[in-house]
Scaffold this active site. Structure first.
Site, mmCIF file in Angstrom:
data_model
loop_
_atom_site.group_PDB
_atom_site.id
_atom_site.type_symbol
_atom_site.label_atom_id
_atom_site.label_comp_id
_atom_site.label_asym_id
_atom_site.label_seq_id
_atom_site.Cartn_x
_atom_site.Cartn_y
_atom_site.Cartn_z
ATOM 1 N N MET A 192 59.913 61.119 -45.531
ATOM 2 C CA MET A 192 60.754 61.213 -46.947
ATOM 3 C C MET A 192 61.168 62.553 -47.161
ATOM 4 O O MET A 192 60.285 63.727 -46.945
ATOM 5 C CB MET A 192 59.888 60.531 -47.877
ATOM 6 C CG MET A 192 59.440 59.005 -47.568
ATOM 7 S SD MET A 192 58.480 58.325 -48.826
ATOM 8 C CE MET A 192 57.820 56.858 -48.206
ATOM 9 N N MET A 248 63.815 57.964 -44.584
ATOM 10 C CA MET A 248 64.465 57.888 -45.974
ATOM 11 C C MET A 248 64.825 59.111 -46.400
ATOM 12 O O MET A 248 64.174 59.968 -47.243
ATOM 13 C CB MET A 248 63.175 57.472 -46.783
ATOM 14 C CG MET A 248 63.074 55.762 -46.590
ATOM 15 S SD MET A 248 61.313 55.372 -47.036
ATOM 16 C CE MET A 248 60.300 55.929 -45.561
ATOM 17 N N MET A 288 63.987 46.191 -46.336
ATOM 18 C CA MET A 288 62.934 46.816 -47.335
ATOM 19 C C MET A 288 62.570 45.843 -48.255
ATOM 20 O O MET A 288 63.392 45.080 -49.131
ATOM 21 C CB MET A 288 63.562 48.067 -48.224
ATOM 22 C CG MET A 288 63.710 49.322 -47.356
ATOM 23 S SD MET A 288 61.989 49.852 -46.464
ATOM 24 C CE MET A 288 61.089 49.863 -47.897
ATOM 25 N N HIS A 307 54.437 53.042 -37.410
ATOM 26 C CA HIS A 307 55.503 53.402 -38.708
ATOM 27 C C HIS A 307 55.312 54.457 -39.155
ATOM 28 O O HIS A 307 54.307 54.825 -39.820
ATOM 29 C CB HIS A 307 55.475 52.144 -39.458
ATOM 30 C CG HIS A 307 56.716 52.001 -40.206
ATOM 31 N ND1 HIS A 307 57.977 51.460 -39.991
ATOM 32 C CD2 HIS A 307 56.876 52.484 -41.328
ATOM 33 C CE1 HIS A 307 58.690 51.613 -40.963
ATOM 34 N NE2 HIS A 307 58.138 52.162 -41.987
ATOM 35 N N ASP A 329 56.744 57.150 -41.856
ATOM 36 C CA ASP A 329 57.758 57.323 -43.221
ATOM 37 C C ASP A 329 58.241 58.787 -43.414
ATOM 38 O O ASP A 329 57.261 59.387 -43.557
ATOM 39 C CB ASP A 329 57.073 56.684 -44.423
ATOM 40 C CG ASP A 329 57.051 55.200 -44.333
ATOM 41 O OD1 ASP A 329 58.113 54.462 -44.045
ATOM 42 O OD2 ASP A 329 55.893 54.456 -44.266
ATOM 43 N N ASP A 334 59.523 45.706 -44.396
ATOM 44 C CA ASP A 334 58.874 47.027 -44.704
ATOM 45 C C ASP A 334 58.689 46.726 -46.353
ATOM 46 O O ASP A 334 59.573 47.059 -47.058
ATOM 47 C CB ASP A 334 59.517 48.092 -44.351
ATOM 48 C CG ASP A 334 58.473 49.367 -44.831
ATOM 49 O OD1 ASP A 334 57.315 49.494 -45.068
ATOM 50 O OD2 ASP A 334 59.093 50.317 -44.453
ATOM 51 N N GLY A 335 57.253 46.762 -46.715
ATOM 52 C CA GLY A 335 56.761 46.834 -47.851
ATOM 53 C C GLY A 335 56.116 45.590 -48.759
ATOM 54 O O GLY A 335 56.556 44.729 -48.695
ATOM 55 N N GLY A 336 54.799 45.844 -49.054
ATOM 56 C CA GLY A 336 54.075 44.739 -49.634
ATOM 57 C C GLY A 336 53.289 43.687 -48.790
ATOM 58 O O GLY A 336 53.299 42.763 -49.220
ATOM 59 N N GLY A 372 59.991 54.637 -50.699
ATOM 60 C CA GLY A 372 59.391 55.851 -51.660
ATOM 61 C C GLY A 372 57.763 55.746 -51.786
ATOM 62 O O GLY A 372 57.363 57.012 -51.364
ATOM 63 N N PHE A 373 57.128 54.814 -51.601
ATOM 64 C CA PHE A 373 55.586 54.714 -52.048
ATOM 65 C C PHE A 373 55.204 53.501 -51.403
ATOM 66 O O PHE A 373 55.784 52.258 -51.371
ATOM 67 C CB PHE A 373 55.333 54.679 -53.534
ATOM 68 C CG PHE A 373 56.002 55.982 -54.172
ATOM 69 C CD1 PHE A 373 55.265 57.034 -54.254
ATOM 70 C CD2 PHE A 373 57.217 55.597 -54.689
ATOM 71 C CE1 PHE A 373 55.761 58.287 -55.034
ATOM 72 C CE2 PHE A 373 57.861 57.044 -55.361
ATOM 73 C CZ PHE A 373 57.060 58.151 -55.327
ATOM 74 N N GLY A 374 53.963 53.673 -50.785
ATOM 75 C CA GLY A 374 53.118 52.526 -50.465
ATOM 76 C C GLY A 374 52.458 51.760 -51.738
ATOM 77 O O GLY A 374 52.408 52.204 -52.713
ATOM 78 N N GLY A 375 52.000 50.728 -51.250
ATOM 79 C CA GLY A 375 51.006 50.032 -52.294
ATOM 80 C C GLY A 375 52.012 49.110 -53.372
ATOM 81 O O GLY A 375 51.300 48.905 -54.332
ATOM 82 N N GLY A 379 51.300 49.071 -44.526
ATOM 83 C CA GLY A 379 50.296 50.295 -44.843
ATOM 84 C C GLY A 379 49.184 50.054 -45.330
ATOM 85 O O GLY A 379 48.193 50.205 -44.862
ATOM 86 N N SER A 380 49.197 49.863 -46.633
ATOM 87 C CA SER A 380 47.805 49.622 -47.490
ATOM 88 C C SER A 380 46.967 48.375 -46.855
ATOM 89 O O SER A 380 45.675 48.645 -46.878
ATOM 90 C CB SER A 380 47.983 49.469 -48.926
ATOM 91 O OG SER A 380 49.297 48.564 -49.062
ATOM 92 N N SER A 385 51.718 51.250 -41.102
ATOM 93 C CA SER A 385 52.385 52.367 -41.621
ATOM 94 C C SER A 385 51.399 53.582 -41.938
ATOM 95 O O SER A 385 50.643 53.488 -42.813
ATOM 96 C CB SER A 385 53.054 52.013 -42.903
ATOM 97 O OG SER A 385 53.454 53.450 -43.573
ATOM 98 N N HIS A 421 61.051 55.770 -39.636
ATOM 99 C CA HIS A 421 61.753 55.234 -40.742
ATOM 100 C C HIS A 421 62.101 56.359 -41.593
ATOM 101 O O HIS A 421 61.396 57.018 -42.235
ATOM 102 C CB HIS A 421 60.685 54.093 -41.757
ATOM 103 C CG HIS A 421 61.477 53.798 -42.740
ATOM 104 N ND1 HIS A 421 61.070 52.871 -43.927
ATOM 105 C CD2 HIS A 421 62.549 53.600 -43.142
ATOM 106 C CE1 HIS A 421 61.683 52.536 -44.536
ATOM 107 N NE2 HIS A 421 62.901 52.990 -44.580
HETATM 108 C C1 DX5 Z 1 57.720 52.767 -48.310
HETATM 109 C C2 DX5 Z 1 57.529 52.839 -46.917
HETATM 110 C C3 DX5 Z 1 56.683 51.884 -46.342
HETATM 111 C C4 DX5 Z 1 55.225 51.685 -46.824
HETATM 112 C C5 DX5 Z 1 54.705 50.329 -46.943
HETATM 113 O O1 DX5 Z 1 58.906 53.079 -48.754
HETATM 114 O O2 DX5 Z 1 58.666 52.497 -46.199
HETATM 115 O O3 DX5 Z 1 56.546 51.814 -44.913
HETATM 116 O O4 DX5 Z 1 54.169 52.583 -46.052
HETATM 117 O O5 DX5 Z 1 53.477 50.314 -47.533
HETATM 118 P P1 DX5 Z 1 52.798 49.159 -47.989
HETATM 119 O O6 DX5 Z 1 52.559 48.405 -46.720
HETATM 120 O O7 DX5 Z 1 51.436 49.558 -48.554
HETATM 121 O O8 DX5 Z 1 53.520 48.484 -49.054
HETATM 122 ZN ZN ZN Z 2 58.742 52.451 -44.026
#
Ligand code: DX5
Ligand code: ZN
Length: 237
Positions: A44, A75, A144, A40, A42, A182-184, A149-152, A204-205, A12, A73
């Site tokens: 938003m 959002m 999800m 990927h 995102d 997707d996420g974490g 909304g946010f990475g990490g 992502g992270s 991501s 993706h």
């Molecule tokens: C969050 C995004 C994800 C995000 C995941 O709303 O949809 O795609 O980039 O980031 P990580 O992998 O760091 O949780």
């Molecule tokens: Zn995403």
């Protein structure tokens, strides 16, 4: 043993350097294989989620800058109106949120008509049961595993029940979706997601926070492949 596809890894770019997106795509590309399967992206809108990222012009530029298939993706509110242009631009897969779509079946048809795969995403508290019939018109299901909304953020293992349900529906022929999470996702969580039946892992992270993003992609894929029971089953094609 049947030929079973390898797990897909979709870095991501939310965790990448937005001033150097072409370079960041290149960092996970491995023409000889083992690199990112999808990139990927995102989108938003600061309404559906409390964050603002990028939109169609940036996706159009990315499509010119890389040959990695783009996994959008969205959002955003009103995807019925705003999602088809991402498919028309050439995105490989366009995912909309079930909670935001007005007429998700018609939207899937519009995305297909524009030449993309159609994806449906559910937030952590959205039950899968309400969307199973609609998913017959979709190619991918994005579960999800954090609040969008946010990475990490930290992985929410409770969503894996939805993954198991989707996996069962796919393996018994009731649905044809590719199951994406997707996420974490990182080295500490990818195995439990793979065991539950995920096909495609967004990270992502864990990828862009690594010293070598390309190697991080390969390592995640290897971990996922080892932990994927549905990939070694002799009955599943
Ligand atoms: C969050 C995004 C994800 C995000 C995941 O709303 O949809 O795609 O980039 O980031 P990580 O992998 O760091 O949780
Ligand atoms: Zn995403």
């Amino acid at each position: 043993m049947p030929c079973v596809p390898a797990p897909l890894i979709a870095p991501s770019i939310l965790s990448a350097d937005f001033a150097h997106l072409a370079d960041e795509a290149e960092a996970v590309r491995r023409p000889e294989g083992n690199g990112a399967d999808w990139l990927h992206v995102d989108v938003m809108d600061a309404h559906f989620v409390p964050n603002l990222t990028l939109g169609l012009p940036v996706v159009e530029s990315l499509l010119k800058a890389t040959d990695i298939p783009i996994d959008c993706h969205l959002m955003i509110e009103d995807p019925d109106r705003w999602a088809p242009p991402y498919a028309e631009a050439g995105a490989h897969n366009v995912t909309v949120h079930a909670e935001a779509a007005r007429d998700p079946r018609m939207l899937a048809r519009d995305l297909h008509a524009a030449g993309a795969l159609a994806g449906l995403s559910v937030k952590p508290n959205t039950p899968l049961e309400d969307w199973i019939e609609v998913l017959r018109d979709y190619d991918t299901l994005l579960v999800m595993s954090v609040e969008p909304g946010f990475g990490g953020q930290s992985f929410m293992p409770e969503v894996l029940d939805k993954v198991r349900t989707a996996r069962r529906l796919v393996d018994t022929g009731h649905l044809k979706v590719l199951v994406e999470i997707d996420g974490g996702i990182g080295t500490d969580t990818v195995e439990q997601a793979a065991e539950a039946g995920v096909d495609c892992f967004v990270a992502g992270s864990a990828v862009y926070g690594a010293e070598d993003p390309g190697r991080a992609v390969a390592a995640l894929r290897e971990q996922a492949a080892h932990a994927s029971p549905h990939r070694t089953s002799p009955t599943r094609k």
